[in-house]
Structure formats: C-alpha cells, structure tokens
Design a protein around this motif. Structure first.
Motif, PDB file in Angstrom:
ATOM      1  N   GLN A  26       0.838  -1.192   0.000  1.00  0.00           N
ATOM      2  CA  GLN A  26       0.000   0.000   0.000  1.00  0.00           C
ATOM      3  C   GLN A  26       0.875   1.244   0.000  1.00  0.00           C
ATOM      4  OE1 GLN A  26      -1.946  -1.289   3.589  1.00  0.00           O
ATOM      5  NE2 GLN A  26      -3.784  -1.935   2.502  1.00  0.00           N
ATOM      6  N   ALA A  27       0.618   2.129  -0.954  1.00  0.00           N
ATOM      7  CA  ALA A  27       1.391   3.361  -1.084  1.00  0.00           C
ATOM      8  C   ALA A  27       0.510   4.553  -0.742  1.00  0.00           C
ATOM      9  CB  ALA A  27       1.929   3.497  -2.510  1.00  0.00           C
ATOM     10  N   TYR A  28       1.103   5.510  -0.049  1.00  0.00           N
ATOM     11  CA  TYR A  28       0.403   6.725   0.364  1.00  0.00           C
ATOM     12  C   TYR A  28       1.260   7.906  -0.050  1.00  0.00           C
ATOM     13  CZ  TYR A  28      -2.032   3.261   3.151  1.00  0.00           C
ATOM     14  OH  TYR A  28      -2.744   2.154   3.548  1.00  0.00           O
ATOM     15  N   ALA A  29       0.696   8.819  -0.848  1.00  0.00           N
ATOM     16  CA  ALA A  29       1.509   9.866  -1.469  1.00  0.00           C
ATOM     17  C   ALA A  29       0.995  11.264  -1.154  1.00  0.00           C
ATOM     18  CB  ALA A  29       1.560   9.668  -2.985  1.00  0.00           C
ATOM     19  N   ASP A  30       1.937  12.188  -1.038  1.00  0.00           N
ATOM     20  CA  ASP A  30       1.643  13.604  -0.826  1.00  0.00           C
ATOM     21  C   ASP A  30       2.598  14.411  -1.683  1.00  0.00           C
ATOM     22  OD1 ASP A  30       0.503  15.921   0.180  1.00  0.00           O
ATOM     23  OD2 ASP A  30       0.703  15.335   2.289  1.00  0.00           O
ATOM     24  N   GLU A  31       2.436  15.732  -1.678  1.00  0.00           N
ATOM     25  CA  GLU A  31       3.249  16.580  -2.532  1.00  0.00           C
ATOM     26  C   GLU A  31       3.922  17.687  -1.738  1.00  0.00           C
ATOM     27  OE1 GLU A  31       0.299  19.859  -4.425  1.00  0.00           O
ATOM     28  OE2 GLU A  31      -0.198  17.768  -4.951  1.00  0.00           O
ATOM     29  N   SER A  32       4.978  18.239  -2.330  1.00  0.00           N
ATOM     30  CA  SER A  32       5.687  19.376  -1.762  1.00  0.00           C
ATOM     31  C   SER A  32       6.045  20.322  -2.896  1.00  0.00           C
ATOM     32  CB  SER A  32       6.950  18.913  -1.031  1.00  0.00           C
ATOM     33  OG  SER A  32       7.681  20.012  -0.522  1.00  0.00           O
ATOM     34  N   GLY A  33       5.980  21.612  -2.612  1.00  0.00           N
ATOM     35  CA  GLY A  33       6.219  22.591  -3.668  1.00  0.00           C
ATOM     36  C   GLY A  33       4.972  22.787  -4.495  1.00  0.00           C
ATOM     37  N   SER A  34       5.033  23.733  -5.394  1.00  0.00           N
ATOM     38  CA  SER A  34       3.893  24.033  -6.261  1.00  0.00           C
ATOM     39  C   SER A  34       4.159  23.541  -7.667  1.00  0.00           C
ATOM     40  CB  SER A  34       3.647  25.548  -6.283  1.00  0.00           C
ATOM     41  OG  SER A  34       2.724  25.894  -7.298  1.00  0.00           O
ATOM     42  N   ALA A  35       3.097  23.017  -8.296  1.00  0.00           N
ATOM     43  CA  ALA A  35       3.239  22.583  -9.694  1.00  0.00           C
ATOM     44  C   ALA A  35       3.237  23.763 -10.646  1.00  0.00           C
ATOM     45  CB  ALA A  35       2.112  21.617 -10.055  1.00  0.00           C
ATOM     46  N   GLY A  36       2.795  24.937 -10.164  1.00  0.00           N
ATOM     47  CA  GLY A  36       2.755  26.136 -10.996  1.00  0.00           C
ATOM     48  C   GLY A  36       4.122  26.751 -11.184  1.00  0.00           C
ATOM     49  N   GLY A  37       4.323  27.457 -12.290  1.00  0.00           N
ATOM     50  CA  GLY A  37       5.640  27.994 -12.620  1.00  0.00           C
ATOM     51  C   GLY A  37       6.018  29.257 -11.882  1.00  0.00           C
ATOM     52  N   ARG A  38       5.058  29.984 -11.309  1.00  0.00           N
ATOM     53  CA  ARG A  38       5.367  31.265 -10.687  1.00  0.00           C
ATOM     54  C   ARG A  38       5.670  31.157  -9.203  1.00  0.00           C
ATOM     55  NH1 ARG A  38       0.778  35.290 -13.386  1.00  0.00           N
ATOM     56  NH2 ARG A  38       1.414  34.961 -15.564  1.00  0.00           N
ATOM     57  N   ALA A  39       5.461  30.034  -8.597  1.00  0.00           N
ATOM     58  CA  ALA A  39       5.706  29.882  -7.169  1.00  0.00           C
ATOM     59  C   ALA A  39       7.203  29.880  -6.888  1.00  0.00           C
ATOM     60  CB  ALA A  39       5.062  28.605  -6.655  1.00  0.00           C
ATOM     61  N   GLU A  40       7.560  30.083  -5.611  1.00  0.00           N
ATOM     62  CA  GLU A  40       8.962  30.203  -5.248  1.00  0.00           C
ATOM     63  C   GLU A  40       9.719  28.876  -5.325  1.00  0.00           C
ATOM     64  OE1 GLU A  40       8.224  29.819  -0.419  1.00  0.00           O
ATOM     65  OE2 GLU A  40       8.903  31.692  -1.296  1.00  0.00           O
ATOM     66  N   SER A  41       9.003  27.763  -5.284  1.00  0.00           N
ATOM     67  CA  SER A  41       9.679  26.473  -5.308  1.00  0.00           C
ATOM     68  C   SER A  41      10.128  26.118  -6.720  1.00  0.00           C
ATOM     69  CB  SER A  41       8.759  25.373  -4.765  1.00  0.00           C
ATOM     70  OG  SER A  41       7.560  25.305  -5.505  1.00  0.00           O
ATOM     71  N   ARG A  42      11.373  25.718  -6.833  1.00  0.00           N
ATOM     72  CA  ARG A  42      11.912  25.302  -8.132  1.00  0.00           C
ATOM     73  C   ARG A  42      11.402  23.918  -8.502  1.00  0.00           C
ATOM     74  NH1 ARG A  42      18.375  24.101  -9.299  1.00  0.00           N
ATOM     75  NH2 ARG A  42      18.086  23.124 -11.359  1.00  0.00           N
ATOM     76  N   PHE A  43      11.342  23.031  -7.503  1.00  0.00           N
ATOM     77  CA  PHE A  43      10.952  21.645  -7.746  1.00  0.00           C
ATOM     78  C   PHE A  43       9.539  21.370  -7.231  1.00  0.00           C
ATOM     79  CE2 PHE A  43      15.581  21.380  -7.694  1.00  0.00           C
ATOM     80  CZ  PHE A  43      15.852  20.498  -8.725  1.00  0.00           C
ATOM     81  N   PHE A  44       8.795  20.616  -8.024  1.00  0.00           N
ATOM     82  CA  PHE A  44       7.526  20.050  -7.560  1.00  0.00           C
ATOM     83  C   PHE A  44       7.792  18.581  -7.268  1.00  0.00           C
ATOM     84  CE2 PHE A  44       3.618  17.636  -8.591  1.00  0.00           C
ATOM     85  CZ  PHE A  44       2.835  18.096  -7.543  1.00  0.00           C
ATOM     86  N   VAL A  45       7.408  18.134  -6.068  1.00  0.00           N
ATOM     87  CA  VAL A  45       7.748  16.786  -5.615  1.00  0.00           C
ATOM     88  C   VAL A  45       6.489  16.013  -5.243  1.00  0.00           C
ATOM     89  CG1 VAL A  45       9.202  15.433  -4.062  1.00  0.00           C
ATOM     90  CG2 VAL A  45       9.809  17.816  -4.567  1.00  0.00           C
ATOM     91  N   LEU A  46       6.410  14.775  -5.699  1.00  0.00           N
ATOM     92  CA  LEU A  46       5.430  13.810  -5.214  1.00  0.00           C
ATOM     93  C   LEU A  46       6.207  12.681  -4.547  1.00  0.00           C
ATOM     94  CD1 LEU A  46       2.791  13.461  -8.098  1.00  0.00           C
ATOM     95  CD2 LEU A  46       2.357  14.288  -5.782  1.00  0.00           C
ATOM     96  N   GLY A  47       5.845  12.366  -3.324  1.00  0.00           N
ATOM     97  CA  GLY A  47       6.552  11.326  -2.598  1.00  0.00           C
ATOM     98  C   GLY A  47       5.589  10.357  -1.946  1.00  0.00           C
ATOM     99  N   ALA A  48       5.978   9.090  -1.887  1.00  0.00           N
ATOM    100  CA  ALA A  48       5.098   8.053  -1.345  1.00  0.00           C
ATOM    101  C   ALA A  48       5.804   7.257  -0.263  1.00  0.00           C
ATOM    102  CB  ALA A  48       4.637   7.112  -2.464  1.00  0.00           C
ATOM    103  N   ALA A  49       5.014   6.885   0.730  1.00  0.00           N
ATOM    104  CA  ALA A  49       5.430   5.934   1.754  1.00  0.00           C
ATOM    105  C   ALA A  49       4.732   4.617   1.450  1.00  0.00           C
ATOM    106  CB  ALA A  49       5.045   6.436   3.138  1.00  0.00           C
ATOM    107  N   VAL A  50       5.498   3.530   1.357  1.00  0.00           N
ATOM    108  CA  VAL A  50       4.959   2.236   0.928  1.00  0.00           C
ATOM    109  C   VAL A  50       5.153   1.219   2.046  1.00  0.00           C
ATOM    110  CG1 VAL A  50       5.006   0.463  -0.875  1.00  0.00           C
ATOM    111  CG2 VAL A  50       5.660   2.831  -1.427  1.00  0.00           C
ATOM    112  N   ILE A  51       4.111   0.458   2.313  1.00  0.00           N
ATOM    113  CA  ILE A  51       4.170  -0.563   3.355  1.00  0.00           C
ATOM    114  C   ILE A  51       3.454  -1.818   2.869  1.00  0.00           C
ATOM    115  CG2 ILE A  51       2.037   0.187   4.493  1.00  0.00           C
ATOM    116  CD1 ILE A  51       5.181  -0.903   6.405  1.00  0.00           C
ATOM    117  N   ASN A  52       4.014  -2.983   3.169  1.00  0.00           N
ATOM    118  CA  ASN A  52       3.289  -4.219   2.896  1.00  0.00           C
ATOM    119  C   ASN A  52       2.048  -4.262   3.780  1.00  0.00           C
ATOM    120  OD1 ASN A  52       5.253  -4.984   1.061  1.00  0.00           O
ATOM    121  ND2 ASN A  52       6.320  -6.331   2.505  1.00  0.00           N
TER     122      ASN A  52
END
Length: 265
Positions: A26-52
């Motif tokens: 089972q994977a559980y995912a969240d995001e960090s940063g903005s997907a939009g180009g004008r926000a201060e974050s350079r990177f848009f990140v999706l990350g998941a925690a996975v557990i059997n």
C-alpha cells in the motif's frame, strides 16, 4: 455504463482488472512545492510511503510512538510544517523514520527546465510527475511479487476528474513513454484520494515528501537547502540492487537538474 477509469483499447471499453490474488503493498503519497511555474519552489515533488499490507498495523503503532517522541498528543496529525526545525524536531522525525518497515519513493520535477517556453502548464508538471511515480511504484510491487494500491492526499487544486482522465489515458497506452513503462499488471486498482485525518498513513507521506522538498527547495525564511534529512533516511528509500537511490527511489527530472549531493547516493 462505463466508469471514468475504464480502459479504452482500439475504441473498446475494457473494465479495470481486479486484484490478482497477490499480497498487497500500500502506497500513500503527498506533494511538496507548487506545480505552478510562478511559485517560489523550483521543484515540484510527489513522494510516497509504501508498506506491505500485513505490516500496516505496526506502522500505525510506530506513528503513535513518533507522536509521543515529538511531544505531540496521541492521535494528532503529524505534519512536517508544524515541527520546529530549531528545536531539532524535524531531524528527530527523520531519525524516527529509519526503524520503520516503510519504503519511500519520490519524483521531483524541475519546473524551470520546462516553463521558459511558455507552453508548459502546472497540469503538465503534475501529470508528468505522477506518471513517473506510478512507474516506480509498479516496479516496487513487481519486485516484491505484490499488487500496489495508491492513495493520494487530497489537495484543493486537485480536480478528481483530471486525475481520473490522466490515469485512463495511461492505462489505455497513451501519454508519455514513461507511462508505457508502468506495469499495470501489478497496479490493478484505481488511484484513491484521502486526507491525513481519515487515512493516517498519509502523515508518513507528508513527513517524507516535505523532507525531500527541504532538500531541494530549502526550508525556513532563508530557504536553506537541507539534504541531511535524505542522508538520514537513505536506507529506507527505494534503491537498485547495487544500493543506488539516485534516479530510482529519488528521481529528478530532467537528469541535468540532479544536485551533486544526490548523484553520490
């Protein structure tokens, strides 16, 4: 009537396949940063925690233990942004992730590499990033001989219909080449959407993806880059058989944007 997630192959509707009978991860995912180009974050990140699946109860118990160690009330929601960096709470949270049986996977897209031409949109960023995440989660499930399930943390900007449409496109063989590398035989169930309040395992995803965000986009008023979090939890990140994390469990797109500290992992 067909659902929004029915596959379309040569104009014919094919219902999504049900689980194969293999055990689940089972994977559980969240995001960090903005997907939009004008926000201060350079990177848009999706990350998941996975557990059997059979280890999920232990992971939930460890989350409660983490609350106590971090001075939080039992049952409260753990969010990285609420942990005090100056008091060492964020570093402690990273250390507390190490003894879990979780595996972490993240994909980060450097928006500055694509937005200069003016045709790249925030949905392009989101779709590309989640495609690469699905790809890696399917590989992890295949490696374990399991089927994967993914629950995404709901966000205000997220339109369920767009997410469903993108998944349908990928399942029907459309989209980018990365989508063609997703092993759908190990990813049979449709992506789900939840909140950290109702699906507490998403709190692990929040902690992890925020640590990746702090490493790539910085944290605090000075936006200071802090890759130390990733070094702490490196052994919990998906890797190759040779132990390489870069480009596997922590994918940076495009490759030219991989920071030096990550190239060595």
């Amino acid at each position: 009537m067909t659902s929004a997630l029915d596959r379309i192959v040569n104009g014919t509707y094919i219902p999504p396949q049900r689980r194969s009978g293999r055990p689940l991860c089972q994977a559980y995912a969240d995001e960090s940063g903005s997907a939009g180009g004008r926000a201060e974050s350079r990177f848009f990140v999706l990350g998941a925690a996975v557990i059997n699946a059979e280890e999920a109860a232990n992971a939930a118990g460890h989350l409660e233990y983490m609350r106590g160690q971090l001075g939080r009330q039992p049952g409260c929601e753990l969010h990285f942004k609420n942990l005090k960096a100056k008091q060492g709470h964020r570093t402690l949270a990273a250390e507390l992730l190490v003894p879990t049986r979780l595996t972490f996977v993240a994909v980060a897209t450097d928006k500055t590499a694509f937005t200069r031409g003016g045709t790249w949109s925030h949905m392009d960023t989101y779709h590309w990033t989640i495609t690469l995440l699905l790809e890696r989660l399917s590989w992890l499930a295949r490696r374990r001989g399991r089927d994967a399930e993914l629950t995404l943390a709901h966000k205000r900007h997220m339109k369920t219909s767009e997410l469903r449409g993108h998944e349908q496109l990928l399942r029907s063989g459309g989209g980018s080449r990365a989508g063609h590398r997703i092993d759908w035989d190990h990813f049979r169930e449709s992506v789900r959407i939840g909140t950290p309040k109702t699906v507490e395992m998403l709190q692990y995803a929040d902690l992890f993806v925020s640590m990746v965000g702090a490493a790539l986009n910085g944290e605090g008023e000075g936006r200071i880059l802090n890759p130390a979090y990733i070094s702490t939890i490196e052994d919990r990140i998906m890797s190759t058989s040779q132990g390489r994390v870069c480009d596997t469990g922590l994918k940076i797109h495009p490759k030219q944007s991989i920071p030096g500290w990550l190239r060595a992992m």
